[in-house]
Design an enzyme around this catalytic site. Structure first.
Site, PDB file in Angstrom:
ATOM      1  N   TYR A   1      73.579 -44.418  17.703  1.00 48.36           N
ATOM      2  CA  TYR A   1      73.470 -42.991  17.448  1.00 48.36           C
ATOM      3  C   TYR A   1      74.023 -42.210  18.644  1.00 48.36           C
ATOM      4  O   TYR A   1      73.415 -42.141  19.697  1.00 48.36           O
ATOM      5  CB  TYR A   1      72.025 -42.590  17.172  1.00 48.36           C
ATOM      6  CG  TYR A   1      71.386 -43.311  16.013  1.00 48.36           C
ATOM      7  CD1 TYR A   1      72.150 -43.935  15.033  1.00 48.36           C
ATOM      8  CD2 TYR A   1      69.999 -43.381  15.889  1.00 48.36           C
ATOM      9  CE1 TYR A   1      71.565 -44.606  13.969  1.00 48.36           C
ATOM     10  CE2 TYR A   1      69.400 -44.037  14.822  1.00 48.36           C
ATOM     11  CZ  TYR A   1      70.188 -44.656  13.878  1.00 48.36           C
ATOM     12  OH  TYR A   1      69.591 -45.320  12.835  1.00 48.36           O
TER      13      TYR A   1
ATOM     14  N   HIS B   1      70.467 -53.984  14.112  1.00 47.38           N
ATOM     15  CA  HIS B   1      70.833 -52.863  13.259  1.00 47.38           C
ATOM     16  C   HIS B   1      71.513 -53.306  11.961  1.00 47.38           C
ATOM     17  O   HIS B   1      71.265 -52.748  10.889  1.00 47.38           O
ATOM     18  CB  HIS B   1      71.752 -51.918  14.040  1.00 47.38           C
ATOM     19  CG  HIS B   1      71.710 -50.506  13.583  1.00 47.38           C
ATOM     20  ND1 HIS B   1      72.059 -49.460  14.396  1.00 47.38           N
ATOM     21  CD2 HIS B   1      71.371 -49.933  12.405  1.00 47.38           C
ATOM     22  CE1 HIS B   1      71.929 -48.309  13.734  1.00 47.38           C
ATOM     23  NE2 HIS B   1      71.528 -48.572  12.521  1.00 47.38           N
TER      24      HIS B   1
ATOM     25  N   PRO C   1      64.215 -41.464   3.380  1.00 49.48           N
ATOM     26  CA  PRO C   1      63.347 -41.284   2.211  1.00 49.48           C
ATOM     27  C   PRO C   1      63.633 -39.988   1.460  1.00 49.48           C
ATOM     28  O   PRO C   1      63.179 -39.819   0.328  1.00 49.48           O
ATOM     29  CB  PRO C   1      61.931 -41.269   2.814  1.00 49.48           C
ATOM     30  CG  PRO C   1      62.139 -40.795   4.216  1.00 49.48           C
ATOM     31  CD  PRO C   1      63.451 -41.375   4.644  1.00 49.48           C
TER      32      PRO C   1
ATOM     33  N   GLY D   1      68.545 -35.938   2.886  1.00 44.32           N
ATOM     34  CA  GLY D   1      68.321 -34.501   2.773  1.00 44.32           C
ATOM     35  C   GLY D   1      68.598 -33.928   1.398  1.00 44.32           C
ATOM     36  O   GLY D   1      68.164 -32.820   1.081  1.00 44.32           O
TER      37      GLY D   1
END
Length: 329
Positions: free
Chosen positions: A54, A127, A207, A211
């Protein structure tokens, strides 16, 4: 905030995904990110999720800033995968190939510890599974880090059921992280049952359907330049038109329950079992506070049955073709 257990690791029932504070979702305000992480603890959310990828590298540093002086109050999860030997913070083009070798595992952890400003990582994930390296080698190296006290728990992200079994045979896996939501339910077929059979916790990321289920955007044009969702298969063309109907149904049911669409989506994940800890991501305190309230939303059996019956199926894959080759391995 209620607590849950990922195997033998106790965390808040809802975590905080920190990725968007630094990467992939367009513009970011680092100071607001720091304040969001600190506000999370005030709300009882102690489980933070970050990764070397990230930024790259910048999100771990941001998390390290935010937790300074309160490190032991948080449960920190981070991830390794791609080689960062020549990585320039914030420049994705400088990230190297993925590497699950024992050497890379040992080297990666030191960078994460330094950026996070800590001498231990609570939960260290691979990852993405490296198909070129046996999972036994990767997990064996992670087990050594546990023995050394640098890592307390081991996790896998986007691993297939058989890989999870092989990994768990080498060293107990505390958690598996995979995308799971009202529009990504494929883990229900094999991955989630395997985790439950082995007593492994499950951490759903995205989840809120990145968005979309929260109603925070309805078109790629609503997103910042540089936001990877602008070209995502589910957010463009005919797939977008179909998926707007899915989001509208979530909104309809949420309104009838007197909650936000985001709260309904998170509550649905929480209702799938006490062994699940969703990590909705946000870079703003306002959305964090709304998401945290989802822990108190009760969905009845009738609510859950209605959701299953009335929500249309999602259209499109989660990632483009290259991205899909990296998951469920």
């Amino acid at each position: 905030m209620k607590q849950r257990r990922l195997r033998d690791l106790e965390v808040s029932a809802i975590g905080l995904g920190c990725m968007g504070m630094s990467a992939f979702y367009g513009s970011a305000d680092e100071e607001e990110g720091v304040k969001t992480i600190q506000r999370a603890l005030e709300l009882g959310i102690d489980f933070l999720d970050t990764a070397q990828m990230y930024g790259p590298l910048t999100n771990e540093s941001l998390v390290g800033r935010a937790i300074k002086g309160r490190r032991d109050a948080y449960v920190i999860a981070t991830k390794f995968n791609y080689r960062m030997d020549n990585a320039v913070p914030g420049d994705m083009s400088t990230v190297g190939p993925q590497d699950g070798s024992a050497e890379h595992v040992r080297n990666s952890v030191h960078g994460s510890l330094k950026r996070l400003g800590t001498d231990y990582i609570d939960l260290y994930y691979q990852h993405r599974v490296d198909p070129k390296v046996p999972i036994e080698e990767t997990v064996g190296a992670l087990a050594e880090l546990v023995a050394e006290g640098k890592v307390r728990h081991i996790g896998l992200s986007e691993a297939a059921a058989e890989t999870i079994r092989r990994a768990h045979a080498v060293h107990p896996i505390t958690a598996v992280q995979t995308e799971y939501s009202l529009w990504t339910r494929d883990p229900e077929a094999e991955v989630l049952p395997t985790c439950r059979e082995l007593g492994i916790g499950f951490v759903p990321y995205s989840p809120l359907g990145r968005g979309f289920l929260a109603g925070r955007f309805a078109s790629p044009e609503d997103l910042d330049e540089g936001d990877f969702r602008r070209t995502g298969p589910r957010f463009t063309g005919e797939n977008l038109k179909a998926n707007l109907g899915l989001a509208e149904k979530v909104k309809e049911i949420a309104q009838e329950k007197g909650v936000t669409p985001a709260q309904l989506a998170i509550a649905w994940v929480l209702a799938q079992g006490e062994d699940l800890v969703p990590i909705p991501g946000t870079k703003r305190r306002t959305y964090l506070e709304q998401n945290a309230a989802a822990a108190d939303v009760e969905l009845t059996k009738d609510d859950l049955a209605r959701i299953d019956a009335e929500l249309p199926k999602v259209a499109g894959e989660r990632y483009d073709e290259a991205g899909m080759r990296t998951v469920n391995r």
